[in-house]
Motif scaffolding. Structure first.
Motif, PDB file in Angstrom:
ATOM      1  N   ALA A 113      -2.229   4.648   7.074  1.00  0.00           N
ATOM      2  CA  ALA A 113      -3.050   3.657   7.177  1.00  0.00           C
ATOM      3  C   ALA A 113      -4.485   4.224   7.692  1.00  0.00           C
ATOM      4  O   ALA A 113      -5.556   3.897   7.334  1.00  0.00           O
ATOM      5  CB  ALA A 113      -2.554   2.317   7.982  1.00  0.00           C
ATOM      6  N   ARG A 133      -5.257  -3.438   8.826  1.00  0.00           N
ATOM      7  CA  ARG A 133      -4.620  -2.897   7.860  1.00  0.00           C
ATOM      8  C   ARG A 133      -3.124  -2.959   7.741  1.00  0.00           C
ATOM      9  O   ARG A 133      -2.206  -3.376   6.973  1.00  0.00           O
ATOM     10  CB  ARG A 133      -4.965  -1.542   7.463  1.00  0.00           C
ATOM     11  CG  ARG A 133      -6.342  -1.313   6.703  1.00  0.00           C
ATOM     12  CD  ARG A 133      -6.456   0.170   6.576  1.00  0.00           C
ATOM     13  NE  ARG A 133      -7.788   0.265   5.839  1.00  0.00           N
ATOM     14  CZ  ARG A 133      -7.910   0.764   4.717  1.00  0.00           C
ATOM     15  NH1 ARG A 133      -6.844   1.133   3.712  1.00  0.00           N
ATOM     16  NH2 ARG A 133      -9.094   1.161   3.783  1.00  0.00           N
ATOM     17  N   MET A 134      -2.668  -2.938   9.090  1.00  0.00           N
ATOM     18  CA  MET A 134      -1.307  -2.885   9.589  1.00  0.00           C
ATOM     19  C   MET A 134      -0.687  -4.411   9.931  1.00  0.00           C
ATOM     20  O   MET A 134       0.483  -4.259  10.413  1.00  0.00           O
ATOM     21  CB  MET A 134      -0.989  -1.981  10.463  1.00  0.00           C
ATOM     22  CG  MET A 134      -1.295  -0.485  10.274  1.00  0.00           C
ATOM     23  SD  MET A 134      -0.767   0.756  11.479  1.00  0.00           S
ATOM     24  CE  MET A 134       1.040   0.877  11.246  1.00  0.00           C
ATOM     25  N   ASP A 169     -12.213   5.760   3.380  1.00  0.00           N
ATOM     26  CA  ASP A 169     -12.916   4.659   2.921  1.00  0.00           C
ATOM     27  C   ASP A 169     -14.137   4.401   3.637  1.00  0.00           C
ATOM     28  O   ASP A 169     -15.474   4.384   3.155  1.00  0.00           O
ATOM     29  CB  ASP A 169     -12.081   2.999   3.248  1.00  0.00           C
ATOM     30  CG  ASP A 169     -11.036   3.077   2.234  1.00  0.00           C
ATOM     31  OD1 ASP A 169     -11.169   3.662   0.961  1.00  0.00           O
ATOM     32  OD2 ASP A 169     -10.146   2.018   2.123  1.00  0.00           O
ATOM     33  N   ALA A 171      -8.071   4.471   5.735  1.00  0.00           N
ATOM     34  CA  ALA A 171      -9.308   3.958   6.638  1.00  0.00           C
ATOM     35  C   ALA A 171     -10.310   4.890   6.635  1.00  0.00           C
ATOM     36  O   ALA A 171     -11.265   4.563   6.467  1.00  0.00           O
ATOM     37  CB  ALA A 171      -8.834   3.435   7.602  1.00  0.00           C
ATOM     38  N   THR A 188      -9.931  -2.116  12.771  1.00  0.00           N
ATOM     39  CA  THR A 188      -9.958  -1.999  11.074  1.00  0.00           C
ATOM     40  C   THR A 188      -8.392  -1.463  10.680  1.00  0.00           C
ATOM     41  O   THR A 188      -7.997  -2.160   9.771  1.00  0.00           O
ATOM     42  CB  THR A 188     -10.861  -0.895  10.641  1.00  0.00           C
ATOM     43  OG1 THR A 188     -12.115  -1.373  10.944  1.00  0.00           O
ATOM     44  CG2 THR A 188     -10.725  -1.012   9.210  1.00  0.00           C
ATOM     45  N   VAL A 189      -8.019  -0.387  11.283  1.00  0.00           N
ATOM     46  CA  VAL A 189      -6.666  -0.022  11.001  1.00  0.00           C
ATOM     47  C   VAL A 189      -5.835  -0.885  11.572  1.00  0.00           C
ATOM     48  O   VAL A 189      -4.541  -1.252  10.711  1.00  0.00           O
ATOM     49  CB  VAL A 189      -6.557   1.443  11.871  1.00  0.00           C
ATOM     50  CG1 VAL A 189      -5.068   1.763  11.640  1.00  0.00           C
ATOM     51  CG2 VAL A 189      -7.468   2.489  11.296  1.00  0.00           C
ATOM     52  N   GLU A 212       0.881  -1.310  -0.024  1.00  0.00           N
ATOM     53  CA  GLU A 212       0.069   0.115  -0.104  1.00  0.00           C
ATOM     54  C   GLU A 212       1.106   1.362   0.109  1.00  0.00           C
ATOM     55  O   GLU A 212       0.428   2.316  -0.352  1.00  0.00           O
ATOM     56  CB  GLU A 212      -0.957  -0.081   1.145  1.00  0.00           C
ATOM     57  CG  GLU A 212      -0.281  -0.215   2.392  1.00  0.00           C
ATOM     58  CD  GLU A 212      -0.121  -1.475   3.032  1.00  0.00           C
ATOM     59  OE1 GLU A 212       0.059  -1.436   4.372  1.00  0.00           O
ATOM     60  OE2 GLU A 212      -0.076  -2.449   2.218  1.00  0.00           O
TER      61      GLU A 212
END
Length: 344
Positions: free
Chosen positions: A248, A267-268, A255, A252, A263-264, A41
């Motif tokens: 990140a 992503r990480m 989105d 988020a 959620t974050v 990303e």
């Protein structure tokens, strides 16, 4: 033009070239995939700036698998026009190759870390010399590879601008002569290579670089310079883990408006508890970081849209307009309406 925030970072486009070269030279991915800025990303996002230390490590790993001469050639072969974004077109779209390389020097920060690297153009009568300065803390082999690649890149772009291969009258490398350097001879198109030179440079006939570019378009250079400035102004330098987290979080928030910590964390590739602990180690908290993103988002909506306060509150995760007004009062000491009118 160049912010101190960009120093210590390079363009993600340059990082992508380095990753591709490492892969082609057989460097195992597990040796570099974890490096800061190489998550897909970030690596594939042209707005992100990769830590220069990551590029240095990639070069050092690559030169443990191949001679530095081979790395320089592989990097040059991967550098097709457009691979380095707008910086490439500054050279190829200028009225002359010389004007193009001057623009490339002025906007060198668009690709490189200008705290350690530089591009210098010197005119001396019938010759023009382009020097690459590199003062990064590199191993000897990695430094040689990067310098040799830089000269090959400049030669390639100048030839693309002129629409013909430009053969240098002299190449100078601040490196000891390797046992074999056929690859460099092929890269530069000449055997006139001086090793152990005080500076790394490539010299052309002035007549070659001052000749008009066949496909130059009037006014295009000024458009590209503005684009280069905008690219730098909107870049996201990734200096450390906290920069990665904030990138990140911003993604988020874009989105789904009000992202959850889980959620974050996902992503990480972290657990929520680990994410909170890392934030604490960096002297911040989830709630503080989330509020910072909300504040920036709400301020943009107030300044750039005609959405009602109720709509902005709904888009920003607030229960109602009253909660949003309290937040804006706390941040700015005024109301959303006043903030919108004054444009602060």
């Amino acid at each position: 033009m160049v912010s101190h925030a960009h120093q210590g970072t390079t363009s993600s486009a340059l990082a992508r070239l380095s990753v591709n070269a490492a892969r082609l030279l057989g460097v195992p991915a597990h040796g570099y995939a974890h490096l800061l800025g190489l998550a897909p990303e970030h690596l594939n996002d042209d707005s992100c700036r990769t830590p220069a230390a990551t590029g240095i490590r990639l070069a050092e790993l690559s030169t443990t698998h191949a001679p530095w001469t081979e790395l320089s050639v592989v990097l040059a072969q991967q550098s097709s026009i457009g691979a380095l974004g707008v910086w490439d077109y500054l050279i190829t779209s200028a009225p002359t190759p010389l004007e193009g390389i001057r623009d490339a020097s002025a906007y060198f920060a668009a690709v490189a870390d200008t705290s350690t690297d530089g591009l210098r153009v010197t005119e001396d009568g019938e010759r023009i010399t382009i020097s690459h300065v590199n003062q990064a803390d590199l191993t000897y082999e990695a430094a040689c590879a990067i310098r040799a690649y830089a000269l090959g890149l400049y030669q390639r772009r100048l030839g693309e601008a002129a629409q013909r291969r430009l053969v240098p009258v002299q190449v100078a490398l601040a490196a000891k002569a390797p046992r074999r350097y056929d690859a460099l001879t092929e890269l530069y198109g000449t055997r006139s290579i001086d090793f152990e030179a005080p500076d790394t440079s490539i010299t052309f006939l002035a007549s070659d670089l001052r000749a008009p570019n066949p496909h130059a378009q009037p006014g295009l250079s000024s458009v590209l310079r503005r684009h280069a400035e905008q690219t730098l102004a909107t870049a996201i330098p990734l200096h450390n883990w906290l920069d990665l987290f904030r990138t990140a979080l911003a993604a988020a928030a874009h989105d789904d408006g009000t992202p959850a910590l889980a959620t974050v964390a996902l992503r990480m590739a972290l657990s929520p508890r680990t994410l909170q602990r890392r934030l604490d180690e960096h002297g911040t908290t989830w709630s503080h970081e989330l509020e910072t993103v909300r504040r920036a988002h709400i301020t943009r909506l107030l300044h750039d849209t005609n959405l009602s306060i109720d709509s902005i509150a709904a888009r920003s995760g607030y229960a109602d307009a009253r909660a949003l007004r309290r937040a804006v009062q706390r941040w700015y000491g005024t109301t959303p309406g006043n903030l919108r009118r004054t444009g602060r």
